[in-house]
Design a protein around this motif. Structure first.
Motif, PDB file in Angstrom:
ATOM      1  N   THR A 172       0.048   9.683   6.375  1.00  0.00           N
ATOM      2  CA  THR A 172      -1.626   9.200   5.822  1.00  0.00           C
ATOM      3  C   THR A 172      -2.968   9.435   6.447  1.00  0.00           C
ATOM      4  N   LEU A 185      -6.056  -3.975   5.042  1.00  0.00           N
ATOM      5  CA  LEU A 185      -5.611  -3.778   3.687  1.00  0.00           C
ATOM      6  C   LEU A 185      -4.521  -2.628   4.248  1.00  0.00           C
ATOM      7  N   LYS A 191      -0.626  -2.591   3.533  1.00  0.00           N
ATOM      8  CA  LYS A 191       0.014  -0.589   2.788  1.00  0.00           C
ATOM      9  C   LYS A 191       0.929  -0.850   2.887  1.00  0.00           C
ATOM     10  N   ALA A 217       4.279  -2.788   2.854  1.00  0.00           N
ATOM     11  CA  ALA A 217       4.716  -2.409   2.075  1.00  0.00           C
ATOM     12  C   ALA A 217       5.897  -1.501   1.672  1.00  0.00           C
ATOM     13  N   SER A 218       5.677  -0.819   2.115  1.00  0.00           N
ATOM     14  CA  SER A 218       6.209   0.829   1.999  1.00  0.00           C
ATOM     15  C   SER A 218       7.525   0.791   3.010  1.00  0.00           C
TER      16      SER A 218
END
Length: 260
Positions: free
Chosen positions: A16, A250, A254, A257-258
């Motif tokens: 990322t 945010l 995110k 969520a993974s």
């Protein structure tokens, strides 16, 4: 989460930072910064407000790169450890050097202005070194804030884990101690606290740089137009604080969520 899934998540956090910083830093170095230099020096290029628009876009790319990397750093330190976060830190640090190095070289070749005199080369390298050191200093301060906040919160989580184990609950989840976010800000949530501390640090450093410039370089503004412009800059720093914090939230959501 099993060991294989954890390794994949750790790799995902590093990718990322790698992908986002590489893309944003390349955009800054090869597109926005050269265009800004051209528009600023050549009034016939583009239109009147083009330099201001490009300047804003450069700031946005900088801040987006910062806050993505800082959020991932906070998440990785909390979810894994500082030791396992070191590769992420090194990736972003290297890409900071890459950004300004590429920008320096791009400026030389795009405008066919490779410096030959020693003083010109030294000035270019001095600007390069100053920009890199300032951003790495900022990252170092952010890392210090993140590590301090998260380490301070860990004993309470470990105590909770022991209490649950005494009650026969072996399924303690560190993730569930902070996610999902129930409020915009909760003081007991170390990731939200680290995100706020990070946003404050970034905004404060911008204010400090402006103060140094006003006092030692540009001079204290006296004309009304200059005063308004400086006031807008400081108000903008507060806006960066607020939006930077929300943006980090945010990114953290995110990442969570993974983490399934």
């Amino acid at each position: 989460m099993n060991n294989t899934s954890e390794k994949k998540l750790l790799l995902r956090t590093r990718l990322t930072v790698l992908v986002s910083a590489l893309a944003l830093n390349t955009l800054f170095a090869l597109v926005l910064s050269p265009l800004y230099s051209r528009a600023f020096s050549d009034k016939a290029f583009g239109f009147d407000y083009l330099p201001d628009i490009l300047d804003a876009l450069m700031l946005i790319t900088h801040l987006a790169s910062f806050f993505i990397a800082y959020a991932v750093t906070a998440y990785s330190v909390f979810r894994f450890s500082l030791k396992k976060t070191v590769p992420t830190i090194l990736i972003f640090s290297f890409l900071t050097v890459y950004k300004y190095g590429l920008n320096l070289i791009a400026g030389w070749f795009i405008y066919d202005a490779v410096p030959t005199a020693g003083s010109a080369i030294n000035l270019s390298l001095l600007s390069f070194a100053a920009n890199v050191l300032l951003e790495l200093l900022q990252y170092g301060i952010v890392i210090f804030i993140i590590v301090r906040i998260i380490r301070k919160a860990m004993p309470a989580f470990m105590l909770r884990k022991k209490q649950l184990e005494k009650l026969g609950d072996k399924e303690f989840s560190l993730r569930e101690c902070v996610f999902p976010f129930e409020k915009i800000y909760e003081k007991k949530n170390p990731l939200q606290k680290a995100a706020l501390g990070t946003a404050i640090a970034v905004a404060a450093l911008r204010v400090a740089q402006r103060l140094v410039y006003d006092v030692f370089v540009g001079g204290v503004p006296t004309a009304l137009d200059d005063i308004i412009w400086v006031a807008v800059y400081y108000i903008g720093s507060l806006l960066i604080l607020a939006l930077g914090y929300l943006f980090m939230l945010l990114v953290l959501m995110k990442l969570d969520a993974s983490d399934k």
